[in-house]
Design a protein around this motif. Structure first.
Motif, mmCIF file in Angstrom:
data_model
loop_
_atom_site.group_PDB
_atom_site.id
_atom_site.type_symbol
_atom_site.label_atom_id
_atom_site.label_comp_id
_atom_site.label_asym_id
_atom_site.label_seq_id
_atom_site.Cartn_x
_atom_site.Cartn_y
_atom_site.Cartn_z
ATOM 1 N N MET A 1 24.775 36.843 34.722
ATOM 2 C CA MET A 1 25.547 35.963 35.604
ATOM 3 C C MET A 1 27.029 36.281 35.545
ATOM 4 N N ASP A 2 27.519 36.666 34.347
ATOM 5 C CA ASP A 2 28.937 36.994 34.234
ATOM 6 C C ASP A 2 29.286 38.189 35.099
ATOM 7 N N LYS A 3 28.386 39.182 35.131
ATOM 8 C CA LYS A 3 28.639 40.364 35.943
ATOM 9 C C LYS A 3 28.591 40.020 37.430
ATOM 10 N N LEU A 4 27.623 39.193 37.812
ATOM 11 C CA LEU A 4 27.542 38.788 39.222
ATOM 12 C C LEU A 4 28.760 37.976 39.617
ATOM 13 N N SER A 5 29.211 37.107 38.737
ATOM 14 C CA SER A 5 30.408 36.316 39.013
ATOM 15 C C SER A 5 31.629 37.216 39.149
ATOM 16 N N SER A 6 31.733 38.230 38.289
ATOM 17 C CA SER A 6 32.846 39.171 38.370
ATOM 18 C C SER A 6 32.830 39.925 39.687
ATOM 19 N N LEU A 7 31.631 40.317 40.118
ATOM 20 C CA LEU A 7 31.523 41.036 41.391
ATOM 21 C C LEU A 7 31.926 40.153 42.562
ATOM 22 N N LYS A 8 31.558 38.876 42.500
ATOM 23 C CA LYS A 8 31.937 37.955 43.584
ATOM 24 C C LYS A 8 33.457 37.841 43.682
ATOM 25 N N HIS A 9 34.121 37.718 42.546
ATOM 26 C CA HIS A 9 35.585 37.654 42.563
ATOM 27 C C HIS A 9 36.187 38.982 43.035
ATOM 28 N N PHE B 1 34.761 40.967 45.224
ATOM 29 C CA PHE B 1 34.561 41.000 46.670
ATOM 30 C C PHE B 1 35.656 40.216 47.403
ATOM 31 N N VAL B 2 36.029 39.057 46.852
ATOM 32 C CA VAL B 2 37.086 38.252 47.464
ATOM 33 C C VAL B 2 38.409 39.028 47.447
ATOM 34 N N THR B 3 38.707 39.648 46.313
ATOM 35 C CA THR B 3 39.944 40.429 46.198
ATOM 36 C C THR B 3 39.944 41.590 47.175
ATOM 37 N N VAL B 4 38.817 42.298 47.259
ATOM 38 C CA VAL B 4 38.696 43.430 48.182
ATOM 39 C C VAL B 4 38.847 42.960 49.623
ATOM 40 N N PHE B 5 38.233 41.834 49.954
ATOM 41 C CA PHE B 5 38.309 41.329 51.325
ATOM 42 C C PHE B 5 39.747 40.978 51.706
ATOM 43 N N VAL C 1 30.520 46.800 48.259
ATOM 44 C CA VAL C 1 31.985 46.847 48.174
ATOM 45 C C VAL C 1 32.574 47.459 49.444
ATOM 46 N N ALA C 2 31.976 48.583 49.889
ATOM 47 C CA ALA C 2 32.431 49.206 51.134
ATOM 48 C C ALA C 2 32.205 48.283 52.329
ATOM 49 N N GLY C 3 31.069 47.571 52.319
ATOM 50 C CA GLY C 3 30.769 46.655 53.412
ATOM 51 C C GLY C 3 31.741 45.494 53.478
ATOM 52 N N VAL C 4 32.147 44.982 52.328
ATOM 53 C CA VAL C 4 33.149 43.903 52.296
ATOM 54 C C VAL C 4 34.469 44.410 52.873
ATOM 55 N N GLY C 5 34.839 45.659 52.521
ATOM 56 C CA GLY C 5 36.047 46.239 53.102
ATOM 57 C C GLY C 5 35.951 46.370 54.611
ATOM 58 N N ALA D 1 47.842 36.285 48.709
ATOM 59 C CA ALA D 1 46.670 35.539 48.237
ATOM 60 C C ALA D 1 45.754 36.418 47.393
ATOM 61 N N ALA D 2 45.608 37.699 47.796
ATOM 62 C CA ALA D 2 44.772 38.626 47.032
ATOM 63 C C ALA D 2 45.338 38.835 45.630
ATOM 64 N N ALA D 3 46.650 39.019 45.531
ATOM 65 C CA ALA D 3 47.280 39.240 44.227
ATOM 66 C C ALA D 3 47.141 38.008 43.322
ATOM 67 N N ILE D 4 47.344 36.833 43.904
ATOM 68 C CA ILE D 4 47.246 35.594 43.113
ATOM 69 C C ILE D 4 45.801 35.339 42.687
ATOM 70 N N TYR D 5 44.872 35.539 43.624
ATOM 71 C CA TYR D 5 43.462 35.270 43.338
ATOM 72 C C TYR D 5 42.948 36.153 42.209
ATOM 73 N N MET D 6 43.226 37.461 42.294
ATOM 74 C CA MET D 6 42.704 38.355 41.271
ATOM 75 C C MET D 6 43.347 38.090 39.907
ATOM 76 N N THR D 7 44.609 37.680 39.914
ATOM 77 C CA THR D 7 45.282 37.359 38.652
ATOM 78 C C THR D 7 44.607 36.174 37.953
ATOM 79 N N ILE D 8 44.183 35.203 38.742
ATOM 80 C CA ILE D 8 43.611 33.974 38.173
ATOM 81 C C ILE D 8 42.124 34.128 37.859
ATOM 82 N N PHE D 9 41.359 34.693 38.790
ATOM 83 C CA PHE D 9 39.903 34.610 38.698
ATOM 84 C C PHE D 9 39.210 35.898 38.253
ATOM 85 N N LEU D 10 39.745 37.057 38.607
ATOM 86 C CA LEU D 10 39.035 38.298 38.312
ATOM 87 C C LEU D 10 39.108 38.624 36.822
ATOM 88 N N LYS D 11 37.954 38.805 36.211
ATOM 89 C CA LYS D 11 37.884 39.167 34.796
ATOM 90 C C LYS D 11 37.743 40.679 34.677
#
Length: 441
Positions: free
Chosen positions: A1-9, A11-15, A146-150, A179-189
């Protein structure tokens, strides 16, 4: 779950970062033309200046991406991904404030400098991050997503352009990149597969004999993979696998063609069919709508069945067919119809990245993806010097023969040539290739 959660964050950063980068693309041709050649449909200065910018950005990316990828292997993906994501903010802020000729030149300079890291960095590092989080058998799906999210970000950005003024486009880009910079700083592990200082192969001596390893470990002069210069490690990687060599050649040819459609293709459509911001937006909506579908849906389903090698070959054939038809387009609607071909063309990159990912170990993902991105960026340096003059020549009265789309045909030809090495790839796993230490010994 930790890996899936990391991937979700991730994806948001990439988007968000890709949205910020791509929302300005449909408008930049009109802005450049208005700043340099007002009220004109053809402008050699705009073509050459855009080509020069593309070449400088490609040169910077070629030099920096292997280094950035290598550093991400050592210090973690998140720390290095923060750099390109943050750099996205500055160019858009300039154009959001004012778009006079002087401000355009300021934007041009800042965009050129930041683009050396931001454009390729937000494509390369998330791939290495995804590879860290997934097993080898699932990497193709993760990289495709990842490419699809882009591509989805590009699709949404292009759709948004239809309803935004030029000033609002750059304002939205600034907000999204922030927003991408702030989001990844807070949520991306950060991932845990980067260098472990106490126990990792990259810290082990590689030039010591078996009997001398205990002595070498304490020797200050012992050469380790960690202190090998990044470009030397690239050479070692390429020497260790025929598949990596073929992938590098394909990346070069793909980048050569990709560079041709970034700028010359737009000026070709502007001169040939008087395309403007709205036309480019519709074209990109069709193109990236198909790409989003194929990368999110087709790659995860097709890769386990037919393999990444087959997907890569089919994608290159689609790319050539696309540019061949565009080169002989007889009406303004033709490019809209063939814009569905990139649904398959855009499968090439995730397929190639997945192939490369499976050839290297967990602590080589960053430098391997950086190497492929760097080679592609090197091709982007050469591309403007080839296709910008060719486009200008065949759109002018100086053309040696009547074929306005000849440069578009040549772009497609690069993809067709790349088909040859793609058909020579034979899949091999990381465990089956010589390790870097064996290549150096």
């Amino acid at each position: 779950m930790d890996k899936l959660s990391s991937l979700k964050h991730l994806f948001v950063t990439v988007f968000l970062s890709n949205f910020a980068l791509n929302v300005v693309t449909p408008a930049i041709t009109d802005i450049t033309m208005d700043a340099l050649c007002p009220s004109q449909d053809k402008c050699s200065l705009a073509i050459y200046l855009s080509g020069f910018q593309q070449a400088i950005m490609g040169l910077g990316s070629m030099l920096m991406m292997p280094l950035i990828g290598n550093l991400s292997d050592v210090y973690g993906r998140k720390a290095l991904l923060t750099i390109p994501v943050t750099l996205l903010i500055f160019p858009s802020v300039i154009m959001a404030y004012r778009r006079t000729t002087n401000y355009f030149y300021a934007y041009y300079v800042i965009r050129t400098l930041t683009g050396m890291l931001s454009d390729t960095g937000i494509q390369c590092l998330p791939i290495a991050y995804a590879a860290d989080c997934m097993s080898e058998g699932k990497r193709a799906s993760a990289i495709g997503i990842v490419a699809g999210v882009g591509s989805a970000a590009y699709l949404c950005a292009t759709f948004a352009v239809r309803f935004l003024s030029t000033a609002e486009i750059f304002l939205v880009s600034s907000i999204s990149s922030s927003a991408a910079a702030i989001y990844m700083t807070i949520f991306l592990k950060d991932t845990t597969r980067h260098i472990n200082k106490n126990d990792d192969a990259l810290n082990q001596p590689i030039l010591a004999n078996g009997d001398d390893k205990s002595e070498s470990d304490s020797s200050e002069g012992t050469l380790t993979l960690k202190n090998i210069p990044p470009f030397y490690r690239i050479i070692c990687l390429l020497k260790s696998s025929t598949t990596l060599l073929l992938a590098t050649l394909i990346s070069f040819l793909y980048g050569l063609a990709e560079g041709g459609i970034q700028t010359p293709f737009m000026y070709f459509l502007r001169a040939r069919f008087q395309y403007n911001k709205d036309n480019f937006a519709v074209l990109m909506l069709i193109c990236y709508g198909g790409a989003t579908f194929s990368q999110l849906i087709l790659v995860p389903r097709l890769a386990p069945i037919i393999g990444e090698e087959t997907i890569l070959s089919l994608a290159l054939i689609a790319g050539f067919s696309n540019m061949l038809i565009d080169s002989i387009a007889w009406a303004a609607w033709v490019p809209y119809v063939v814009a569905l071909f990139p649904m398959f063309l855009f499968l090439a990159k995730p397929a190639l990245q997945s192939i490369v990912s499976k050839q290297v170990g967990p602590n080589e993902q960053g430098i391997a993806q950086g190497c492929i991105s760097g080679i592609s960026s090197f091709a982007n340096i050469l591309s403007p010097f080839i296709f910008s003059p060719l486009t200008d020549l065949f759109l002018s009265e100086r053309a040696p023969f009547d074929y306005p789309g000849f440069s578009m045909f040549c772009i497609g030809l690069a993809w067709l040539i790349a088909l040859i090495p793609s058909m020579m790839i034979k899949f091999e796993t990381y465990n089956s290739r010589p390790k870097i230490r064996d290549v150096l010994c």
